[in-house]
Design an enzyme around this catalytic site. Sequence first.
Site, PDB file in Angstrom:
ATOM      1  N   GLU A  21      -3.258 -45.042 -36.161  1.00 58.02           N
ATOM      2  CA  GLU A  21      -3.994 -46.206 -36.631  1.00 58.02           C
ATOM      3  C   GLU A  21      -5.221 -45.796 -37.430  1.00 58.02           C
ATOM      4  OE1 GLU A  21      -4.743 -48.790 -33.308  1.00 58.02           O
ATOM      5  OE2 GLU A  21      -2.695 -48.516 -32.567  1.00 58.02           O
ATOM      6  N   ARG A  38       3.141 -43.070 -27.824  1.00 58.53           N
ATOM      7  CA  ARG A  38       4.018 -43.971 -27.079  1.00 58.53           C
ATOM      8  C   ARG A  38       4.189 -45.225 -27.920  1.00 58.53           C
ATOM      9  NH1 ARG A  38       0.177 -47.564 -25.776  1.00 58.53           N
ATOM     10  NH2 ARG A  38      -1.891 -46.750 -25.419  1.00 58.53           N
TER      11      ARG A  38
END
Length: 75
Positions: A21, A38
């Site tokens: 991100e 994940r």
Amino acid sequence: LEEYALTIAKKMKYINVGTIEFLVDENEGIYFLEMNTRLQVEHGVTEGITGIDLVEWQFRITFGEILPIRPHHVE
């Protein structure tokens, strides 16, 4: 952003599903935020848009399978 994300994953030798991100400011400055190794709760949105079952792909990668497409082919 895709190039930055792939560079980070390659440098970390990461070969499974996850997210990287970034924050982008009003001047288009790009800042790394975090890497999650994940699936995020939002993975259902990604699956709906791409038609790819990410959980299935995690298992395929774990068992050493070659995925049928590369990340840059996902639209």
